[in-house]
Motif scaffolding. Structure first.
Motif, PDB file in Angstrom:
ATOM      1  N   GLU A  86       0.824  -1.213   0.000  1.00 40.47           N
ATOM      2  CA  GLU A  86       0.000   0.000   0.000  1.00 40.47           C
ATOM      3  C   GLU A  86       0.859   1.264   0.000  1.00 40.47           C
ATOM      4  O   GLU A  86       0.436   2.311  -0.503  1.00 40.47           O
ATOM      5  CB  GLU A  86      -0.925   0.001   1.228  1.00 40.47           C
ATOM      6  CG  GLU A  86      -2.040  -1.024   1.178  1.00 40.47           C
ATOM      7  CD  GLU A  86      -3.146  -0.634   0.216  1.00 40.47           C
ATOM      8  OE1 GLU A  86      -3.172   0.515  -0.242  1.00 40.47           O
ATOM      9  OE2 GLU A  86      -3.989  -1.500  -0.092  1.00 40.47           O
ATOM     10  N   MET A  87       2.054   1.177   0.564  1.00 35.81           N
ATOM     11  CA  MET A  87       2.954   2.331   0.564  1.00 35.81           C
ATOM     12  C   MET A  87       3.635   2.547  -0.771  1.00 35.81           C
ATOM     13  O   MET A  87       3.969   3.688  -1.133  1.00 35.81           O
ATOM     14  CB  MET A  87       4.034   2.152   1.634  1.00 35.81           C
ATOM     15  CG  MET A  87       3.590   2.311   3.062  1.00 35.81           C
ATOM     16  SD  MET A  87       4.991   2.181   4.209  1.00 35.81           S
ATOM     17  CE  MET A  87       5.928   3.670   3.776  1.00 35.81           C
ATOM     18  N   SER A  88       3.855   1.459  -1.520  1.00 28.36           N
ATOM     19  CA  SER A  88       4.727   1.537  -2.695  1.00 28.36           C
ATOM     20  C   SER A  88       4.218   2.510  -3.747  1.00 28.36           C
ATOM     21  O   SER A  88       4.979   3.339  -4.264  1.00 28.36           O
ATOM     22  CB  SER A  88       4.912   0.147  -3.304  1.00 28.36           C
ATOM     23  OG  SER A  88       3.669  -0.401  -3.739  1.00 28.36           O
ATOM     24  N   GLY A  89       2.918   2.428  -4.069  1.00 27.81           N
ATOM     25  CA  GLY A  89       2.371   3.315  -5.093  1.00 27.81           C
ATOM     26  C   GLY A  89       2.436   4.779  -4.707  1.00 27.81           C
ATOM     27  O   GLY A  89       2.996   5.609  -5.445  1.00 27.81           O
ATOM     28  N   PRO A  90       1.872   5.173  -3.531  1.00 31.83           N
ATOM     29  CA  PRO A  90       1.975   6.571  -3.122  1.00 31.83           C
ATOM     30  C   PRO A  90       3.410   7.052  -2.966  1.00 31.83           C
ATOM     31  O   PRO A  90       3.723   8.208  -3.271  1.00 31.83           O
ATOM     32  CB  PRO A  90       1.235   6.594  -1.768  1.00 31.83           C
ATOM     33  CG  PRO A  90       0.291   5.452  -1.840  1.00 31.83           C
ATOM     34  CD  PRO A  90       0.989   4.396  -2.637  1.00 31.83           C
ATOM     35  N   ALA A  91       4.303   6.166  -2.494  1.00 30.69           N
ATOM     36  CA  ALA A  91       5.695   6.575  -2.325  1.00 30.69           C
ATOM     37  C   ALA A  91       6.349   6.880  -3.673  1.00 30.69           C
ATOM     38  O   ALA A  91       7.066   7.888  -3.814  1.00 30.69           O
ATOM     39  CB  ALA A  91       6.477   5.479  -1.596  1.00 30.69           C
ATOM     40  N   LEU A  92       6.118   6.027  -4.665  1.00 28.64           N
ATOM     41  CA  LEU A  92       6.654   6.310  -5.997  1.00 28.64           C
ATOM     42  C   LEU A  92       6.018   7.555  -6.590  1.00 28.64           C
ATOM     43  O   LEU A  92       6.681   8.324  -7.308  1.00 28.64           O
ATOM     44  CB  LEU A  92       6.426   5.110  -6.922  1.00 28.64           C
ATOM     45  CG  LEU A  92       7.310   3.891  -6.706  1.00 28.64           C
ATOM     46  CD1 LEU A  92       7.033   2.836  -7.780  1.00 28.64           C
ATOM     47  CD2 LEU A  92       8.789   4.263  -6.735  1.00 28.64           C
ATOM     48  N   LEU A  93       4.748   7.772  -6.293  1.00 24.97           N
ATOM     49  CA  LEU A  93       4.064   8.972  -6.775  1.00 24.97           C
ATOM     50  C   LEU A  93       4.735  10.218  -6.201  1.00 24.97           C
ATOM     51  O   LEU A  93       5.016  11.187  -6.924  1.00 24.97           O
ATOM     52  CB  LEU A  93       2.594   8.921  -6.371  1.00 24.97           C
ATOM     53  CG  LEU A  93       1.666   9.982  -6.952  1.00 24.97           C
ATOM     54  CD1 LEU A  93       1.542   9.838  -8.460  1.00 24.97           C
ATOM     55  CD2 LEU A  93       0.291   9.897  -6.301  1.00 24.97           C
ATOM     56  N   VAL A  94       5.020  10.202  -4.901  1.00 24.84           N
ATOM     57  CA  VAL A  94       5.626  11.358  -4.239  1.00 24.84           C
ATOM     58  C   VAL A  94       7.050  11.591  -4.739  1.00 24.84           C
ATOM     59  O   VAL A  94       7.421  12.714  -5.103  1.00 24.84           O
ATOM     60  CB  VAL A  94       5.616  11.159  -2.707  1.00 24.84           C
ATOM     61  CG1 VAL A  94       6.463  12.227  -2.022  1.00 24.84           C
ATOM     62  CG2 VAL A  94       4.194  11.204  -2.175  1.00 24.84           C
ATOM     63  N   ILE A  95       7.866  10.543  -4.761  1.00 25.21           N
ATOM     64  CA  ILE A  95       9.264  10.726  -5.164  1.00 25.21           C
ATOM     65  C   ILE A  95       9.364  11.016  -6.654  1.00 25.21           C
ATOM     66  O   ILE A  95      10.221  11.789  -7.098  1.00 25.21           O
ATOM     67  CB  ILE A  95      10.112   9.482  -4.781  1.00 25.21           C
ATOM     68  CG1 ILE A  95      11.601   9.788  -4.941  1.00 25.21           C
ATOM     69  CG2 ILE A  95       9.733   8.275  -5.613  1.00 25.21           C
ATOM     70  CD1 ILE A  95      12.121  10.859  -4.033  1.00 25.21           C
ATOM     71  N   GLY A  96       8.470  10.420  -7.451  1.00 23.10           N
ATOM     72  CA  GLY A  96       8.484  10.706  -8.887  1.00 23.10           C
ATOM     73  C   GLY A  96       8.167  12.155  -9.179  1.00 23.10           C
ATOM     74  O   GLY A  96       8.814  12.797 -10.024  1.00 23.10           O
ATOM     75  N   LEU A  97       7.211  12.716  -8.467  1.00 20.20           N
ATOM     76  CA  LEU A  97       6.858  14.125  -8.644  1.00 20.20           C
ATOM     77  C   LEU A  97       7.982  15.023  -8.155  1.00 20.20           C
ATOM     78  O   LEU A  97       8.300  16.047  -8.770  1.00 20.20           O
ATOM     79  CB  LEU A  97       5.566  14.421  -7.886  1.00 20.20           C
ATOM     80  CG  LEU A  97       4.977  15.824  -8.042  1.00 20.20           C
ATOM     81  CD1 LEU A  97       4.660  16.122  -9.507  1.00 20.20           C
ATOM     82  CD2 LEU A  97       3.723  15.969  -7.192  1.00 20.20           C
ATOM     83  N   ALA A  98       8.615  14.631  -7.031  1.00 18.82           N
ATOM     84  CA  ALA A  98       9.677  15.458  -6.468  1.00 18.82           C
ATOM     85  C   ALA A  98      10.906  15.503  -7.372  1.00 18.82           C
ATOM     86  O   ALA A  98      11.525  16.558  -7.544  1.00 18.82           O
ATOM     87  CB  ALA A  98      10.060  14.932  -5.085  1.00 18.82           C
ATOM     88  N   VAL A  99      11.263  14.370  -7.970  1.00 21.67           N
ATOM     89  CA  VAL A  99      12.482  14.304  -8.776  1.00 21.67           C
ATOM     90  C   VAL A  99      12.265  14.849 -10.180  1.00 21.67           C
ATOM     91  O   VAL A  99      13.075  15.617 -10.697  1.00 21.67           O
ATOM     92  CB  VAL A  99      13.006  12.851  -8.840  1.00 21.67           C
ATOM     93  CG1 VAL A  99      14.178  12.750  -9.818  1.00 21.67           C
ATOM     94  CG2 VAL A  99      13.427  12.386  -7.455  1.00 21.67           C
ATOM     95  N   THR A 100      11.162  14.468 -10.814  1.00 13.06           N
ATOM     96  CA  THR A 100      10.940  14.855 -12.212  1.00 13.06           C
ATOM     97  C   THR A 100      10.141  16.151 -12.345  1.00 13.06           C
ATOM     98  O   THR A 100      10.209  16.812 -13.373  1.00 13.06           O
ATOM     99  CB  THR A 100      10.193  13.742 -12.973  1.00 13.06           C
ATOM    100  OG1 THR A 100       8.853  13.628 -12.465  1.00 13.06           O
ATOM    101  CG2 THR A 100      10.917  12.412 -12.821  1.00 13.06           C
ATOM    102  N   GLY A 101       9.363  16.469 -11.325  1.00  6.53           N
ATOM    103  CA  GLY A 101       8.508  17.651 -11.413  1.00  6.53           C
ATOM    104  C   GLY A 101       7.337  17.474 -12.358  1.00  6.53           C
ATOM    105  O   GLY A 101       6.611  18.429 -12.641  1.00  6.53           O
ATOM    106  N   SER A 102       7.118  16.237 -12.816  1.00  4.16           N
ATOM    107  CA  SER A 102       6.062  15.968 -13.787  1.00  4.16           C
ATOM    108  C   SER A 102       4.968  15.105 -13.168  1.00  4.16           C
ATOM    109  O   SER A 102       5.225  13.936 -12.838  1.00  4.16           O
ATOM    110  CB  SER A 102       6.637  15.265 -15.017  1.00  4.16           C
ATOM    111  OG  SER A 102       5.609  14.787 -15.849  1.00  4.16           O
ATOM    112  N   PRO A 103       3.761  15.649 -13.012  1.00  5.87           N
ATOM    113  CA  PRO A 103       2.669  14.814 -12.524  1.00  5.87           C
ATOM    114  C   PRO A 103       2.342  13.657 -13.458  1.00  5.87           C
ATOM    115  O   PRO A 103       1.879  12.612 -13.018  1.00  5.87           O
ATOM    116  CB  PRO A 103       1.483  15.790 -12.432  1.00  5.87           C
ATOM    117  CG  PRO A 103       2.029  17.147 -12.596  1.00  5.87           C
ATOM    118  CD  PRO A 103       3.349  17.026 -13.256  1.00  5.87           C
ATOM    119  N   VAL A 104       2.591  13.857 -14.753  1.00  6.16           N
ATOM    120  CA  VAL A 104       2.312  12.804 -15.731  1.00  6.16           C
ATOM    121  C   VAL A 104       3.214  11.602 -15.489  1.00  6.16           C
ATOM    122  O   VAL A 104       2.759  10.453 -15.417  1.00  6.16           O
ATOM    123  CB  VAL A 104       2.482  13.338 -17.165  1.00  6.16           C
ATOM    124  CG1 VAL A 104       2.314  12.201 -18.176  1.00  6.16           C
ATOM    125  CG2 VAL A 104       1.491  14.454 -17.440  1.00  6.16           C
TER     126      VAL A 104
END
Length: 386
Positions: free
Chosen positions: A17-35
């Motif tokens: 349950e943590m994995s998806g939201p965690a990747l969502l948060v770190i992906g947005l933080a690193v790439t700056g792209s919500p897509v």
């Protein structure tokens, strides 16, 4: 043995349950792209439809299914760590591909684990153990997103990813300690995996109770996804804070846990088909309340009702599968059912995004309509004897 099973199940499912939201948060933080961030999340769910049936065949063929579950846990943890390590260094398309491959193992953390419960309890204690097992989903659903929020706020998204992987690894001893199967020689087949996968689908399609429970749960899960996607937008709409939307999801999970706890205390358990249809109907009523309330407190009351329906609904679904699944393809029934639900959730999420952008109330009410359709399917097919 059941206590060890439960500890492993809670750890594995919380990490999941943590994995998806965690990747969502770190992906947005690193790439700056919500897509990019959203595609990483989608990648973890969309491939479940492929992974579930195949994993089910393999789990039904091996003498020690816990060891295979252990490899799946390790593979899932490695996959999310690879995505995390590649952010900003590897092309986004490659990382999405890694997420898709990782998601193939996802059903092992849900249906694949639950399918082994009879090995732990035997048939006598299975009903109450099923309610306890369902509670682990509620605990994970409550703790997973909350942990990501707290950990990301304190230590950043990277820490949240590492904790998620750590929980998956922590479940390995419990998985490896699951009992061996005595009838493995009878389960091994000279048929190909493709034929065995077909046999698993046939077991669901050919059993009226399993068929209607599977289809009804898929439709219901599609509607539940609409509420999950809409919750942050609803929080902004009613209170000005998206975090209040996350609170609604926490309320749903907490009330589901409370309802399942109450089920374990009953001296005489109800008929599971009735609980499945009734829980779905109660969840739909709660979604209607959330959609038409117009106030945050009204939405909270609706979330309470949703949780009181969804908790017993999940317990009833598992109980029906345990009772009706042929022993030779039990794991296939559970992992296929889990993969179909995960895929339905992905479909509901995709539909809810544009709808919530147009009207968040309409998106939540669409989720309620899906519950109504699911109830009709469950009741009508039952009355037809199918």
């Amino acid at each position: 043995m059941l206590g060890r099973y439960m500890m492993g199940a809670v750890a594995a499912r919380t990490g999941d349950e943590m994995s998806g939201p965690a990747l969502l948060v770190i992906g947005l933080a690193v790439t700056g792209s919500p897509v990019t961030a959203s595609w990483l999340l989608a990648g973890l769910t969309v491939s479940a439809a492929v992974g579930g049936p195949v994993l089910g065949v393999l789990l039904d063929r091996v003498r020690r299914p816990g060891r295979l579950l252990g490899w799946c846990l390790a593979g899932y943890a490695a996959g999310i760590l690879l995505v995390f390590g590649g952010l900003g260094r590897v092309p986004d398309g490659v990382l999405v591909g890694v997420a898709v491959c990782t998601g193939v193992l996802g059903p092992a953390l849900t249906g694949g684990w639950t399918a082994q419960l009879p090995l732990v309890t035997g048939t006598r204690g299975l009903s109450r153990a099923t309610a306890l097992d369902s509670m682990s989903y509620n605990v994970a659903g409550l703790a997973g997103p909350a942990l990501v929020g707290v950990i990301a706020a304190v230590g950043g998204g990277a820490t949240a990813v590492l904790v998620s992987a750590g929980l998956l690894i922590a479940a390995l001893p419990a998985a490896h300690g699951l009992p061996a199967r005595d009838d493995v020689l009878d389960r091994r087949s000279s048929r190909s995996i493709r034929m065995e996968v077909s046999a698993g689908f046939a077991a669901i399609a050919g059993n009226g109770v399993l068929r209607r429970a599977t289809v009804g749960s898929m439709v219901s899960c599609c509607g539940a996804a609409m509420v999950v996607v809409s919750a942050p937008v609803l929080g902004i709409r009613l209170s000005g804070e998206s975090g209040h939307g996350a609170l609604l999801l926490a309320v749903i999970a907490a009330c589901g846990l409370a309802a399942n706890t109450a089920l374990t205390l009953l001296r005489r358990l109800p008929r599971w088909e009735t609980v499945l249809a009734g829980g779905t109907a109660v969840a739909g009523i709660g979604m209607v309340t959330m959609g038409v309330s117009g106030t945050m407190w009204g939405a909270v009351i609706g979330a309470i009702v949703v949780g009181l329906g969804e908790g017993p609904q999940l317990t009833a679904l598992f109980a029906v599968r345990h009772r009706e699944a042929p022993e030779r393809v039990r794991s296939q029934v559970f992992t296929t059912g889990a993969s179909l639900k995960i895929t339905s959730f992905a479909v509901g999420s995709a539909l809810a995004g544009p709808l919530a952008a147009y009207s968040v109330e309409a998106a939540v009410l669409a989720g309620a309509v899906a519950q109504g359709v699911a109830v009709v399917l469950l009741i009508r097919w039952r009355s037809d004897g199918g």
